[in-house]
Design an enzyme around this catalytic site. Sequence first.
Site, PDB file in Angstrom:
ATOM      1  N   ASP A  83       0.845  -1.194   0.000  1.00  8.53           N
ATOM      2  CA  ASP A  83       0.000   0.000   0.000  1.00  8.53           C
ATOM      3  C   ASP A  83       0.886   1.253   0.000  1.00  8.53           C
ATOM      4  OD1 ASP A  83      -2.458   1.335   0.174  1.00  8.53           O
ATOM      5  OD2 ASP A  83      -2.475   1.314   2.371  1.00  8.53           O
ATOM      6  N   HIS A 214      -9.085   4.746  -2.691  1.00 11.00           N
ATOM      7  CA  HIS A 214      -8.468   4.779  -1.360  1.00 11.00           C
ATOM      8  C   HIS A 214      -9.399   5.549  -0.422  1.00 11.00           C
ATOM      9  CE1 HIS A 214      -4.209   3.409  -2.017  1.00 11.00           C
ATOM     10  NE2 HIS A 214      -4.738   3.329  -3.225  1.00 11.00           N
TER      11      HIS A 214
HETATM   12  O1  G3H Z   1      -3.524   4.831   3.743  1.00  7.44           O
HETATM   13  C1  G3H Z   1      -2.906   4.417   4.705  1.00  7.44           C
HETATM   14  C2  G3H Z   1      -3.338   3.231   5.489  1.00  7.44           C
HETATM   15  O2  G3H Z   1      -4.480   3.507   6.263  1.00  7.44           O
HETATM   16  C3  G3H Z   1      -2.191   2.718   6.304  1.00  7.44           C
HETATM   17  O3  G3H Z   1      -1.932   3.543   7.374  1.00  7.44           O
HETATM   18  O4  G3H Z   1       0.474   4.218   7.341  1.00  7.44           O
HETATM   19  O5  G3H Z   1      -0.805   4.095   9.488  1.00  7.44           O
HETATM   20  O6  G3H Z   1      -0.149   2.005   8.278  1.00  7.44           O
HETATM   21  P1  G3H Z   1      -0.511   3.470   8.182  1.00  7.44           P
HETATM   22  P1  13P Z   2      -9.151   4.780   5.201  1.00  7.67           P
HETATM   23  O1  13P Z   2      -8.267   5.587   6.079  1.00  7.67           O
HETATM   24  O2  13P Z   2     -10.344   5.547   4.754  1.00  7.67           O
HETATM   25  O3  13P Z   2      -9.532   3.484   5.810  1.00  7.67           O
HETATM   26  O4  13P Z   2      -8.321   4.463   3.860  1.00  7.67           O
HETATM   27  C1  13P Z   2      -7.408   3.401   3.807  1.00  7.67           C
HETATM   28  C2  13P Z   2      -6.547   3.449   2.596  1.00  7.67           C
HETATM   29  O5  13P Z   2      -6.809   4.120   1.634  1.00  7.67           O
HETATM   30  C3  13P Z   2      -5.343   2.610   2.603  1.00  7.67           C
HETATM   31  O6  13P Z   2      -4.570   2.806   1.474  1.00  7.67           O
HETATM   32 ZN    ZN Z   3      -4.633   4.789   0.702  1.00  6.30          ZN
END
Ligand code: G3H
Ligand code: 13P
Ligand code: ZN
Length: 316
Positions: A83, A214
Amino acid sequence: MPLVTSTEMFKKAYDGGYAIGAFNINNMEIVQGITDAAAELRSPIILQASAGARKYANSVYLVKLLEAALELHPEIPMVLHLDHGADFDVCKDCVDHGFTSVMIDYSGHPFEENIQESRRVAEYAHEHGVVVEAELGTLAGIEDEVKVAAGDASYTRPEEVEEFVKRTGVDSLAIAIGTSHGAYKFKPGENPRIRLDILREIEKRIPGFPIVLHGSSSVPQDLVKIINENGGKLKDAIGIGEDQLREAAKSAVCKINIDSDGRLAMTAAIRQVMREKPEVFDPRLYLGPARDMLKELYKRKNIEVLGSAGHAYDQD
Ligand code: G3H
Ligand code: 13P
Ligand code: ZN
């Protein structure tokens, strides 16, 4: 079945008018909650790891956790996806560690640089049988410790998508049409709308091409209430309406990313146990309920929002 790429999943989702849930993983309980939910419903599934997840859990653990999930649920097609990969090196590292899909997120860079870096990743990934998601446009909210203010977010420009997809050779495209990262997306009283008109315009220009959304958590108010009634101090916030996401899932949107809602579910369960049973100190007694709450939430998402239940059988 080994880990698969999303190629087959997206084709079936596109034609079938549903989307695949892409849920973020950070530890064993999250992997179990997501994959047990998928197995009960027969939903194909994408498990994705951010840079933060890789730092927290280590890619080796994440890959092995998925191997365990596959051994227990061999009938469920699963993808391991990076991601928001920041650059070529991060994407290459994941390709080399057994991920079957990577995202190169160069959306914060100028258009031409985005094309060059995304193409470089696509070339390397494809040589290794891995698929690639790239992004055009900028979402608001917080992702991987980068905060984008609402005013700095920009919708994807439909007139750019055809050239971008053609020149990069990527397999799917994340677009910005009004969704936003994190649990504090919008304030009560606001009426957040997904710009379905922009989505339709993009769809017309690249027919058959899988689109990714996203920032698609809806910030369920019942979870916020449980958290705040059990000692939490979440600020008032609302997310994207699930009915709008369901509408988007019927179109070219083949992958919908949800993470914050899962975090809210786990936190709600843990806070509830901590308040109701202050004598508890065994982590299994709060991580277990957290896993169950996550599982129930993602089951509901697979059925009501994504429409993916039962579609594991579609895959060849
Ligand atoms: O878009 C980001 C995801 O919600 C992942 O979040 O960077 O805190 O793991 P994180
Ligand atoms: P949310 O923060 O809305 O759950 O989005 C998650 C996301 O886009 C991870 O790449
Ligand atoms: Zn994202």
